[in-house]
Structure formats: structure tokens, C-alpha cells
Design an enzyme around this catalytic site. Sequence first.
Site, PDB file in Angstrom:
ATOM      1  CG  ASP A  46      -2.036  -0.993   1.075  1.00 49.50           C
ATOM      2  OD1 ASP A  46      -2.752  -1.232   2.044  1.00 49.50           O
ATOM      3  OD2 ASP A  46      -2.175  -1.563  -0.031  1.00 49.50           O
ATOM      4  CG  LEU A  92       0.333  17.861 -26.723  1.00 46.04           C
ATOM      5  CD1 LEU A  92      -1.194  17.851 -26.757  1.00 46.04           C
ATOM      6  CD2 LEU A  92       0.872  18.596 -27.949  1.00 46.04           C
ATOM      7  CD  GLU A 125      -6.662  18.156 -33.686  1.00 46.74           C
ATOM      8  OE1 GLU A 125      -6.303  17.278 -32.871  1.00 46.74           O
ATOM      9  OE2 GLU A 125      -6.138  18.303 -34.802  1.00 46.74           O
ATOM     10  CE  LYS A 127      -3.783  16.843 -23.440  1.00 46.32           C
ATOM     11  NZ  LYS A 127      -4.026  15.640 -22.659  1.00 46.32           N
ATOM     12  CG  ASP A 129      -8.885  12.096 -19.784  1.00 49.03           C
ATOM     13  OD1 ASP A 129      -7.717  11.682 -19.900  1.00 49.03           O
ATOM     14  OD2 ASP A 129      -9.412  12.365 -18.690  1.00 49.03           O
ATOM     15  CD  GLU A 185      -5.691  10.218 -26.507  1.00 50.00           C
ATOM     16  OE1 GLU A 185      -4.762  10.415 -27.324  1.00 50.00           O
ATOM     17  OE2 GLU A 185      -5.564  10.358 -25.278  1.00 50.00           O
ATOM     18  CE1 TYR A 237      -3.119  12.597 -31.246  1.00 54.11           C
ATOM     19  CE2 TYR A 237      -5.314  12.116 -30.435  1.00 54.11           C
ATOM     20  CZ  TYR A 237      -3.947  12.049 -30.286  1.00 54.11           C
ATOM     21  OH  TYR A 237      -3.409  11.429 -29.201  1.00 54.11           O
ATOM     22  CE  LYS A 325      -4.609  18.675 -19.108  1.00 54.28           C
ATOM     23  NZ  LYS A 325      -3.396  18.194 -18.512  1.00 54.28           N
ATOM     24  CB  CYS A 419     -12.836  -3.558  12.428  1.00 55.37           C
ATOM     25  SG  CYS A 419     -13.376  -4.212  10.849  1.00 55.37           S
ATOM     26  CB  CYS A 422     -14.517  -8.307  12.340  1.00 57.92           C
ATOM     27  SG  CYS A 422     -12.984  -7.477  12.779  1.00 57.92           S
ATOM     28  CB  CYS A 437      -9.546  -4.076  10.901  1.00 56.03           C
ATOM     29  SG  CYS A 437     -10.112  -5.626  11.591  1.00 56.03           S
ATOM     30  CB  CYS A 443     -11.595  -8.723   9.755  1.00 51.47           C
ATOM     31  SG  CYS A 443     -12.451  -7.387   8.940  1.00 51.47           S
TER      32      CYS A 443
HETATM   33  S1  IVH Z   1      -1.414  15.806 -30.531  1.00 47.10           S
HETATM   34  C1  IVH Z   1       3.122  15.738 -30.961  1.00 47.10           C
HETATM   35  N1  IVH Z   1      -4.011  15.930 -30.382  1.00 47.10           N
HETATM   36  O1  IVH Z   1      -2.646  14.324 -25.207  1.00 47.10           O
HETATM   37  C2  IVH Z   1       1.739  15.998 -30.511  1.00 47.10           C
HETATM   38  N2  IVH Z   1      -2.837  14.859 -28.617  1.00 47.10           N
HETATM   39  O2  IVH Z   1      -0.683  15.570 -23.450  1.00 47.10           O
HETATM   40  C3  IVH Z   1       1.011  14.768 -30.252  1.00 47.10           C
HETATM   41  N3  IVH Z   1      -4.292  13.919 -26.893  1.00 47.10           N
HETATM   42  O3  IVH Z   1      -0.130  11.928 -25.641  1.00 47.10           O
HETATM   43  C4  IVH Z   1      -0.260  14.947 -29.577  1.00 47.10           C
HETATM   44  N4  IVH Z   1      -6.188  14.529 -27.784  1.00 47.10           N
HETATM   45  O4  IVH Z   1      -2.546  11.158 -25.867  1.00 47.10           O
HETATM   46  C5  IVH Z   1      -2.868  15.526 -29.783  1.00 47.10           C
HETATM   47  N5  IVH Z   1      -6.325  16.072 -30.396  1.00 47.10           N
HETATM   48  C6  IVH Z   1      -5.199  15.661 -29.812  1.00 47.10           C
HETATM   49  C7  IVH Z   1      -5.212  14.958 -28.591  1.00 47.10           C
HETATM   50  C8  IVH Z   1      -4.000  14.578 -28.026  1.00 47.10           C
HETATM   51  C9  IVH Z   1      -5.618  13.899 -26.778  1.00 47.10           C
HETATM   52  C10 IVH Z   1      -3.365  13.339 -25.896  1.00 47.10           C
HETATM   53  C11 IVH Z   1      -2.319  12.414 -26.481  1.00 47.10           C
HETATM   54  C12 IVH Z   1      -0.998  12.956 -26.018  1.00 47.10           C
HETATM   55  C13 IVH Z   1      -1.398  13.786 -24.847  1.00 47.10           C
HETATM   56  C14 IVH Z   1      -0.399  14.898 -24.613  1.00 47.10           C
END
Ligand code: IVH
Length: 694
Positions: A46, A92, A125, A127, A129, A185, A237, A325, A419, A422, A437, A443
Site C-alpha cells: 500500500d 504536449l 481540437e 483533447k 482523455d 486516441e 489526429y 487544460k 472495525c 468485525c 483493523c 475480519c
Molecule cells: S497531438 C506531438 N491531439 O494528449 C503531438 N494529442 O498531453 C502529439 N491527446 O499523448 C499529440 N487529444 O494522448 C494531440 N487532439 C489531440 C489529442 C492529443 C488527446 C493526448 C495524447 C498525447 C497527450 C499529450
Amino acid sequence: MRLIPVENLSEEDAAKELEHLSELIAHHDTLYYLKDNPEISDAEYDELRLRNSAIEERFPHLIRDDSPSLRVGAPLIGPFKKVQHRKPMLSLDNGFEDQDIFDFIERIRRFLNVSRETIIEIVAEPKIDGLSATLDYQMGHFALGATRGDGNEGEDITANLRTLKDIPRLIEASDFPKATEIRGEVYMRHEDFMAMNEERNAKGEAIFANPRNAAAGSVRQLDPRVTAKRPLKFFAYSCDDYSSFQVQTHWEFLEKLKEWGFVVNPLARLCKSAEELLAFYHELEAERATLPYDIDGIVYKVNRLDWQSRMGFSTRAPRWAIAHKFPAQKAQTRLNDIFIQVGRTGALTPVAALEPVTVGGVVVSRASLHNEDEIARKDVRVGDTVVIQRAGDVIPQIVSVVLEKRPADSQPFEFPHVCPVCGSHAIRLEGEVARKCIGGLVCSAQAALRLRHFVSRDAFDIEGFGSKHVDAFYKEGLVKYPQDIFTLEARDSRSLTPLRVREGWGPLSAQNLFKAISDRREISLHRFIYSLGIPQVGQATAKLLARHYVSYLSWKEAMILAKDQNSQAFSDLMSIDGIGPSVTEDLVAFFDEPHNLDVLEALLKEIQVLDEVLPDIGSSPFANKTIVFTGSLQHMTRSEAKVKAESLGAKVSSSVSAKTDYVVIGEDPGSKAKAAKELGVTILGEEEWLKMLV
Ligand code: IVH
């Protein structure tokens, strides 16, 4: 090893440590889950995970694709082949404030030396996740798919990626390059993610914390048929090298990708100024909660490819792009209750029950409170209005308490000292964050895991009694405590549904199991001590204890007496070389819990613990003598000397007392030599000690 506090870690150290932790935790996961043979205690395990999370929390951009926090349940030990990326997969740079974006545009101007009037087109574009992947196409065929890995080297997940509908298997267009890598992605949509989690939950499987984890876990499955059932999607992308495409801009590249059958995010927009970028950013931020997938910001990329290549890359990121971000999504709600969950290690984790509220499009009714200190630090109370935030996870965090809204009669939360599962004592050891615990043997929150340990190879070693059987017997109530294993046969013979008639069993296999169990009614002391699963008491410690106390009864008596820190038993225990205050505390705590003593008593009615057989020591002058080493030895290391002494039947102690027989002194001996003189203990120089060895 002394660890640098997380707040003092440099970025470079943090990256190195995360890499190390990822490997280390994966190693222990394999031992634990696959080999059923852990080599560190749950508490130590842990600690590793906590440290990893703390570093990741401070440096979120360093979170690795193979991060332990992205792994769920059984480890993803991949026999995945490593793949060297032809061009590195970079990360990035991040921006948070509007000003960061103005600065970004300014930097571009300066770098390219273009006037204020020149329009710099930028593609914005979402980003996504998820996790990035690269797709290698040869003569139009999807030939190899890989994870990002460390940026230079990823893992071959081709077979898994082939199961994604969004990834074309063959591109026949004449303008598609003969050899290229398309990057993008892998992600999961909210509704698919939730449906999948519901299904997993119904089947009793571990649920994923968020769509990103789910996607990462799914893509690294060993069996592509499993991946095929997971609702994974892909947005393209980027690529490894634009020069093989007949395009002048990133925007044209995206258009081409669509023509060739890739899915490109439809929200991407071509902008002409920082103001336009920011307008788009705020628009999407407002829409974020209603998007069908998670995005954590917007990526801005210089549109003209000739400009991109002039700007090039810094070590970890392109200079022509930045990720803007989004702040974490927050909301206020009432904290209705705090309840305590008990984990497999016995750790008590407080969880907040919230008045359901929508945060970032997801209804939230629970939040993690981490541990006792966290509750105290934030002074979170039942009845409080709290600010919660979701950072992509299903379980959100409590950020702060809105004190103005606190009810007049509210009381600080009192963390339970027993606990809730138990009723055993829950104690907190120095230096540990979690209250635990200590009813390890009784337990139910911990029991099945402890039982697995009890029967495991280095403990009772009951053949054919694997984790599967332990879990099944535990669930049915057939084996709740260790002693129940030994009464299984007698109870079975009176049962209306004996084992031999059950599914998966027959007369022979049932008989074999009973025989394997009864073969183990005699056990050596060190195995027995180890089998109890006392925190921090692994095999090595168990052996030290067994050799020191020799018989079960004298060990048990000593552990009970050692509760009193002024007792002879306490100092005797602490004097064993290799046993420190922290292990001592765990041992004392274990024997201080009446539930554990009940189990020991019941168990000893069924089995016999054999006295520890000390190695054949012949006529050694050190047989059964207690030795202390002090100062630095010239002819052997301290560890070698210790092993040597023990092989000759000596007990090696770390402190000098009246019970010590010999003190061997090296250079710069210090206080122990002095104590020996005062107590009249025989002192040996290194030469004398060496002579006595032959
Ligand atoms: S371009 C050289 N475009 O963000 C540039 N990345 O923080 C390559 N990601 O590892 C990245 N959406 O996994 C680009 N529209 C997008 C994206 C994107 C998500 C992620 C990607 C990258 C990470 C960087």
C-alpha cells in the site's frame, strides 16, 4: 532507502521514481495475483501505491501509460512485444490561463519572425482523455498498432486494435502513403463505459474508475476476444511524419484522414487568432458536461506544416502545439454521512455519502475522504455543505467545506477505533496513514485473503487448496477461520451435500483434499508464524522469531508479555537482530486482539506446531550463544558475519544486555563496546572471532 518528500521532488526525480514504482508494483502484483506468493506485506505494498499516487497527483503530466493507478484488478502482465517508434510519440506542453495562450501565439511570432499583421492559423481540437496509440500502415494494410509507452518504445497491441471498428484495416486510396503511422486516441464513450461497469458490477467484477482506465485496461488485454467485447473508439489526429502526405496544412491532413476512413473529431475548428481560440475554449468548456466522452482541454496546433517543421520540437513536446487544460469540474452538495469501508489489507477508508448532485454531467453520490488525517485536516463533518470536484474519476474528491453553511450543532467526526465489519480493534501505527483493523484472522473483509495466505506454499502448503477453493468455501461459510480447514472433513462426513457430490468435485478429488489437509496437521514453528499473516511478518521475520523462541508456547507467551514495554519480554524481542520497533508493534497488536487469541486457541486444538529445529551446530563454541557485532569489520561484511554466526548456532542480537555472551568489536566500536565492558560481557576482537571460526 530514505525517500525525498513528494513536495521536494524535482520533475526529473519524479519521472524516474514513477518509472521505478511502475515496475516494482507490477512485480509485486505478479507475485500476489498470479503466483499467490507475495514477498512484501500488504502494508508495504500500500505504501508503494500511495507514494505513486502522491507523485502523480503533483505531476499529473508525468502519469505513465503503464501507471499502476491505471491498472485495475489482475495485473496486465503483457507478453506484449516491445515496439520501437520510428519517430518518438511526444507529449504536449500545458497552458491553463488565457494569458498562456496569448504567450503561445507570441512565441510563435517571435520564432518565425512574422509581423503582428500576419495571420497565424491554428487548429483547435478537443483533447480526448484516453490513451494514445500509433497505427503503422504498410501498403495500405494496418500492420502494427502500439501504445505510446515511454514515448520511444511502446507495446505491440495490434491484435487488440484490429477489433476496433474506427480503425480501417485496409486503405486502398492511391494517395495514401505506402508506409506511414497514423496516430490518435483510443477512448470510451460515457454511456458505453457506464453500461460496461454495470455489467461488471452485476457479475461481481471490479469496476473501472473512469473511461480512461477502462480504455487503457481493455487495450492491454491478453486475449483480443476480450478487447473485442469492449466498446472502444478511436479518433485520429496526427502522424509520425507529414512529409509523405501531399498536404500543406494540418487541417488538410484531417480532411484526408476522413476521406481514408478514419474518424476525426467533428468539433475540430480552424481559428485565426488567440481570441478565436479562447472563444472556442469557453464554448467547449460549457458543452463539456454534455459531450458523450471525456475531454480534459483543447489542443492548439499551428496549421501550416512548413511552419511546424521550422519550429520543431523541444525534448518532450512540439513547439508548435499546446494543450489548454480545463479546470476540474466542481459542485456543492450536502454531506449526509461518513461511512467506513474495510479493504483487503484491513485499512479503514472513510467514504462520504453525498446528496446526489451532477458534476460534469455525471451524478455523484459518493466521495473519497482518503483517511483519518484528511478528515481532520479539512474538518469535514456530517451535515456540512462541501465543494466536490471530479478530475475524470467516478469517485470525486472533496475540495473544501463551505463553513458559512455549517449547521450550528455540527460535531467533528470521530474516526472509529473498532472495525465496523468485525468489531476488532482498529489501530494506527506510527508513520502510517491508515488505521487498520487488526482482526486479520476473523475480519470477513480480510478473511478470504488471509486464508489464501494461510494455505499458501510457504505457509501450510496445503496441496490442491488454491485460491479458488478458499474463496468458494469462504463464500459458502464452510471455512471462515483457519481452524475450520481442519474440521472440514469431519463436518463433510455429516453433511447432506458432501464435497464429493458437488459440482467440480468427485470422490477422489475430495479425498485428496482431505488427505492434503491432514498431512499438514504438523507444522514447523517458522511456517506457522508466517501463516498467520501478521503485518510485516514475512518469511524472514518468521524464521528469526522461530529460531529465537524455538517453541510455539514460549513465542506466544513472550508476545503477550511484550505488550509491556518495560518487560524483559519486550527488550528480548527488540534485541533480535532484524526486528525493529515497527514489527514489534505489529506483533504486540496482533496478540493484544482477543479475537486473534481465540483463533489461535481453536487452531492449536487441531494442529501441532513443532519446535524449531536449529541447524546442526556440532561442537561450535557459538551454539546457543548470543552475539552482538559492533564497529566495522575488516575481513567480512556485517551481514556475512551474521550469517556465519547463525550457521554456527548463535543468535545475533543488535543490543548488548546481561544476556549477551560475546561482543565482537571492529574499528570504531562506539557505545556497545562500552556497555559490554560495564556488563562484563566477553569481548572479542575481529582476529579472535576469526580464529574461533576455524
Ligand atoms: S497531438 C506531438 N491531439 O494528449 C503531438 N494529442 O498531453 C502529439 N491527446 O499523448 C499529440 N487529444 O494522448 C494531440 N487532439 C489531440 C489529442 C492529443 C488527446 C493526448 C495524447 C498525447 C497527450 C499529450
